[in-house]
Design a protein around this motif. Structure first.
Motif: not given
Lengths: 351, 351
Positions: A314-316, A342-346, A348-351
């Motif tokens: 999570x972004x936080x 295994x799939x990573x969901x990274x 980020x902060x909203x851009x």
């Protein structure tokens, strides 16, 4: 309080990407360990984080992944905001939230009909399966292909793509208890496998006769191997005249051992296949065509997305939390505790 | 007493041959034993001897040999009386005094400059050596080729033909006592070998560095193997990217065992070569061109005739004497008592 406008200027001919989903493939782990022929490449354009500066380049892992275009720089052709793209070059560092890359280092996917998992897992396993079926023997509908490790990610793709091309597959898997085997066989048959056997069946003297019956006596001219060792030798003996054995893995950690007579008198040729090498030796057009074909098969439901598990950072989450989570994933992978991709969901902060 | 004229009528498009010299190759013995993929083929045109009639066909051995044209039948093109010819097809039965064959089953040699031994040994070993150097990798002058069994008949031809083509050879032979080794190395060097090493040298950790020095760091892309087993694995590891390993024998009787990583990451391809198969899959023109090239090199002294021993069966010897002599040759060959090529001279009645 001020109202603030941030003006982002992207370098010419680059696109800014937000990664949606990035697999951790076993080869990525081997790359980090330094035991894989693809060596870690350092990057110095992570300036926003303070890391990866010109003075202190870092290695960002990840060879494969699905990203969305956030912004296009001047001079970019064929890509627009929100397009989905996959990587055209190895080792671009897909374990990122976002990244700025030359526009010709990504390939655009069709606008609709694909899942994120399809897109994220497209450039390593499906391309390997397709190219092995396509690059060594000119096969016609009705021809047979033989493979071991049929339950591997690539193996499952091989049998799906073979089916789509009208080819028959003779698939070998490890033996296991009756009910697990039955359910595995059913799963592979549901994907399109013509026949599923175990390595133990290779010791059965009657096998050659059965194979002859199934194939109508037609020579099998292509075998795909990710196992090595004794079962592969036995499998190679089922091949006909002028056949090709293509190896893309060595799960048994045993060498590939073949009677020389197969080479001399049956004209067997033994090759290797490595998608990274294919990618280096083929044109951008060839790669775009391949991705387009595979995306088409996926959209039509002819290639299923692999069974997978998504790990979200999570972004936080703090750096410490994220690091611990990722370490835990690596440990569990090393212990063989993931039977799914295994799939990573990274995030980020909203851009 | 009558003055008698015998009128011989030869079938259309055939030539009548008198054999001058016919090798006994190890493969001929294996063919008789039935353990070779070339199966004995029976003939029914030995009518003059009473044997080999339509009712009682016999197998005549011999795959290779030099013959002289005695008579040409109607419709024969490109051949005349006294021409020297070699066989264009496998298993024509060259252990004969004479034979009537279709004219397009033989290939004419140049009129002068060749010895009988050159001609008799042309179609198996020199063709194998030439085709292995020519058929798998596009080599340029200055490139390196690596081979084991360098002292075999084919191995010696490989290094002579390689030299003629401006190629360097790295040659491996079995270890033996110092003085025998020295004399063997001198012999191979006199034929054109660039470097001669023993299989023991393959265990030397410094070998890779030495090879790099000799080749100037250039990748070796062709290896020829007639040994198999562990030394061949070690030899394959000396190869560079995109190399080809061609096997034409398995003197160690051990399988060819290769680390799968050589196939996958170095893109090594492993093939077999069998001249009989080449012969079946190439045109008459290609075969004539090849024989012409080889004959040219022999005439110019660039290919030496193999060390050989001629075994003569005289025209006056009884069947029993001849049979005993031949049996003795076979026994001595089986015991490895010939280090030279055995060439049969079968003297027939004058025709």
């Amino acid at each position: 309080m001020f109202s603030q406008t941030i003006i982002r200027i992207y370098p010419k001919c680059t696109v800014n990407l937000k990664f949606l989903l990035s697999p951790i493939n076993p080869a990525d782990v081997n790359t980090i360990e330094g035991v894989y022929p693809s060596k870690p490449t350092h990057t110095s354009n992570l300036a926003a984080s303070g890391l990866g500066s010109k003075d202190e380049p870092v290695f960002v892992g990840g060879n494969e992944g699905l990203a969305q275009v956030v912004e296009v720089g001047e001079g970019v052709k064929g890509l627009k905001k929100d397009d989905w793209v996959v990587m055209d070059r190895p080792q671009l560092g897909t374990w990122s939230t976002s990244r700025n890359v030359p526009f010709n280092s990504v390939i655009k996917l069709p606008a609709t009909g694909l899942t994120e998992a399809h897109g994220a897992t497209m450039t390593v396993n499906p391309t390997t399966a397709y190219n092995m079926l396509d690059g060594f023997v000119k096969l016609q509908a009705g021809d047979w292909v033989i493979q071991n490790g049929a339950n591997s990610a690539v193996g499952q793709l091989v049998l799906q793509i073979a089916k789509e091309r009208g080819l028959n597959t003779l698939n070998f898997v490890r033996s296991r208890d009756d009910s697990s085997l039955r359910s595995l066989v059913e799963h592979l048959e549901s994907l399109g496998a013509t026949k599923v056997l175990t390595y133990d069946d290779l010791n059965d003297k009657s096998l050659r006769g059965k194979v002859k019956e199934w194939t109508g006596g037609k020579d099998i001219r292509l075998a795909l191997n990710c196992v090595g060792g004794e079962p592969t030798t036995s499998m190679a003996k089922l091949l006909g005249q002028d056949a090709h054995l293509v190896s893309y893995g060595a799960m048994s950690k045993k060498p590939l051992s073949l009677p020389t007579s197969l080479h001399i008198f049956k004209n067997l040729t033994s090759h290797g296949f490595w998608q990274t090498n294919w990618s280096k030796t083929h044109s951008r057009t060839e790669k775009e065509e391949l991705i387009s074909k595979l995306a088409g098969m996926m959209k039509e439901g002819k290639i299923q997305a692999p069974r997978h598990q998504i790990i979200t950072i999570g972004a936080q989450e703090s750096d410490k939390e994220a690091t611990e989570k990722i370490r835990d994933v690596f440990h569990r992978m090393a212990e063989g505790k993931f039977s799914q991709k295994v799939l990573l969901k990274l995030e980020g902060p909203d851009v």
